[in-house]
Write an enzyme that holds these catalytic residues in place. Structure first.
Site, short mmCIF file in Angstrom:
data_model
loop_
_atom_site.label_atom_id
_atom_site.label_comp_id
_atom_site.label_asym_id
_atom_site.label_seq_id
_atom_site.Cartn_x
_atom_site.Cartn_y
_atom_site.Cartn_z
N ASP A 1 0.80 -1.24 0.00
CA ASP A 1 0.00 0.00 0.00
C ASP A 1 0.83 1.28 0.00
OD1 ASP A 1 0.91 -0.66 2.54
OD2 ASP A 1 -0.84 0.15 3.57
N GLU B 1 11.18 -3.80 12.41
CA GLU B 1 12.30 -3.18 11.67
C GLU B 1 13.57 -3.21 12.49
OE1 GLU B 1 9.40 -1.69 12.34
OE2 GLU B 1 8.45 -1.06 10.45
C1 UGA Z 1 3.23 -0.78 9.53
C2 UGA Z 1 4.60 -1.13 8.94
O1 UGA Z 1 4.90 -0.30 7.84
C3 UGA Z 1 4.58 -2.57 8.48
O2 UGA Z 1 5.75 -2.86 7.76
C4 UGA Z 1 4.46 -3.40 9.72
O3 UGA Z 1 4.45 -4.76 9.35
C5 UGA Z 1 3.19 -3.04 10.43
O4 UGA Z 1 3.02 -1.62 10.63
C6 UGA Z 1 3.21 -3.68 11.79
O5 UGA Z 1 4.04 -3.28 12.61
O6 UGA Z 1 2.43 -4.62 12.03
P1 UGA Z 1 0.84 -0.49 8.31
O7 UGA Z 1 0.75 0.43 7.15
O8 UGA Z 1 0.30 -0.02 9.61
O9 UGA Z 1 2.35 -0.99 8.49
O10 UGA Z 1 0.23 -1.92 8.01
P2 UGA Z 1 -0.44 -2.52 6.70
O11 UGA Z 1 -0.10 -1.75 5.48
O12 UGA Z 1 -1.84 -2.80 6.99
O13 UGA Z 1 0.31 -3.95 6.62
C7 UGA Z 1 1.68 -4.10 6.29
C8 UGA Z 1 1.83 -5.17 5.20
O14 UGA Z 1 1.33 -6.41 5.67
C9 UGA Z 1 1.07 -4.82 3.92
O15 UGA Z 1 1.85 -5.12 2.79
C10 UGA Z 1 -0.17 -5.70 3.99
O16 UGA Z 1 -0.63 -6.11 2.71
C11 UGA Z 1 0.31 -6.89 4.81
N1 UGA Z 1 -0.77 -7.51 5.66
C12 UGA Z 1 -1.56 -6.73 6.45
C13 UGA Z 1 -0.95 -8.88 5.64
O17 UGA Z 1 -0.26 -9.60 4.90
N2 UGA Z 1 -1.95 -9.43 6.41
C14 UGA Z 1 -2.76 -8.67 7.21
O18 UGA Z 1 -3.65 -9.24 7.89
C15 UGA Z 1 -2.56 -7.29 7.22
MN MN Z 2 0.59 0.13 5.15
#
Ligand code: UGA
Ligand code: MN
Length: 274
Positions: free
Chosen positions: A131, A214
């Site tokens: 995203d 990270e």
């Molecule tokens: C932030 C960080 O940028 C992420 O790298 C980190 O993993 C996350 O917080 C965390 O600490 O858990 P954020 O933008 O809040 O990210 O989270 P998302 O964009 O919703 O998810 C990060 C990535 O994991 C995305 O590529 C999303 O597609 C993936 N994701 C999310 C999954 O594979 N499964 C899920 O249930 C939710």
């Molecule tokens: Mn995100």
């Protein structure tokens, strides 16, 4: 006399592809992208995939948080014509109902496992959440990473940007809205790692620790600030943004009294998560 190399969209046994987008002698870039089933999944992958198409010698490792391959994602990736690998890796059960689970970790670990097994021609890897928004020139900048490179990420926390603090070309600290005792208070999108360096660290890994993925990952590489190479013009240019897409509901079927059989609507609905 020119030999035409057929384009291949699946990496060979050395973990690279061939064809027009693979000029000889370029270190490959492995982009690991966690993704999961939701209304925005295909739009996000479309946006990112088209950015990556502007970069040569790149393998896109898409890891879906799903029990089994999702056909519309598989088809979408094939249609893009990008060198890619599609894998699945579900979030561990104990986190699935959590309010704030460690997102994308299982996916990244799976992508890293693939790299350990297959990447035989060097290069670098980078974690690109599905995203975020990327300036395609960032990938060219990270290609030369010798150990770990770092660069600013826009739109993170209330400060609006996360970056190493640089004076006279040296890192003197980190600018981030959430320092929280983290040794490396940086965003997931803010660093790239050299593959050969990674392969010398068999125990390096990413824990399921929300907010600390990270720093723990970078700490497991055993690096210090002096090992970090600054790119994006010495960390003065924002080339990646931590964007967030508004959540959309799953699509529902319109007026059920009407019959959509044999119409384009049936075809369109197959392109949506319902
Ligand atoms: C932030 C960080 O940028 C992420 O790298 C980190 O993993 C996350 O917080 C965390 O600490 O858990 P954020 O933008 O809040 O990210 O989270 P998302 O964009 O919703 O998810 C990060 C990535 O994991 C995305 O590529 C999303 O597609 C993936 N994701 C999310 C999954 O594979 N499964 C899920 O249930 C939710
Ligand atoms: Mn995100």
């Amino acid at each position: 006399f020119v030999t035409v190399v057929e384009d291949s969209f699946e990496p060979n046994q050395d973990g690279v592809c061939s064809g027009r987008h693979w000029p000889k002698g370029r270190p490959p870039i492995y982009v690991i992208t966690p993704t999961y089933r939701r209304a925005e999944q295909i739009p996000e992958l479309t946006r990112l995939g088209q950015t990556l198409m502007l970069v040569d010698s790149l393998v896109w490792i898409v890891v879906d948080d799903a029990e089994s391959p999702t056909q519309i994602v598989v088809d979408h990736l094939k249609e893009r014509g990008l060198c890619h690998v599609y894998l699945t890796s579900r979030m561990p059960v104990k986190f699935q109902r959590a309010k704030n689970p460690p997102r994308g970790v299982a996916n990244r670990l799976k992508g890293l496992e693939w790299i350990r097994q297959h990447a035989k021609q060097g290069g670098v890897f980078y974690f690109a959440d599905d995203d975020n928004s990327y300036d395609s020139r960032l990938f060219e900048e990270m290609r030369g990473t010798r150990k770990v490179s770092m660069f600013p990420v826009g739109l993170v926390t209330k400060l609006g940007v996360s970056s190493p603090i640089v004076r006279d070309g040296k890192i003197t600290g980190f600018y981030d809205g959430w320092i929280a005792n983290r040794k490396f208070p940086v965003d997931m999108a803010g660093f790239a790692v050299n593959i050969d360096f990674w392969l010398t660290k068999p125990n390096a890994t990413m824990p399921f620790a929300v907010g600390h993925e990270e720093t723990k990952f970078l700490e497991s590489l055993g690096i210090t600030n002096d090992d970090i190479e600054l790119i994006a013009n010495n960390a003065t240019k924002i080339m990646v943004w931590h964007t967030k897409t508004k959540k959309n509901n799953k699509a529902v079927l319109g007026d059920k009294k009407l019959n959509y059989d044999n119409s384009n609507i049936m075809v369109l609905l197959k392109q949506l998560w319902r």
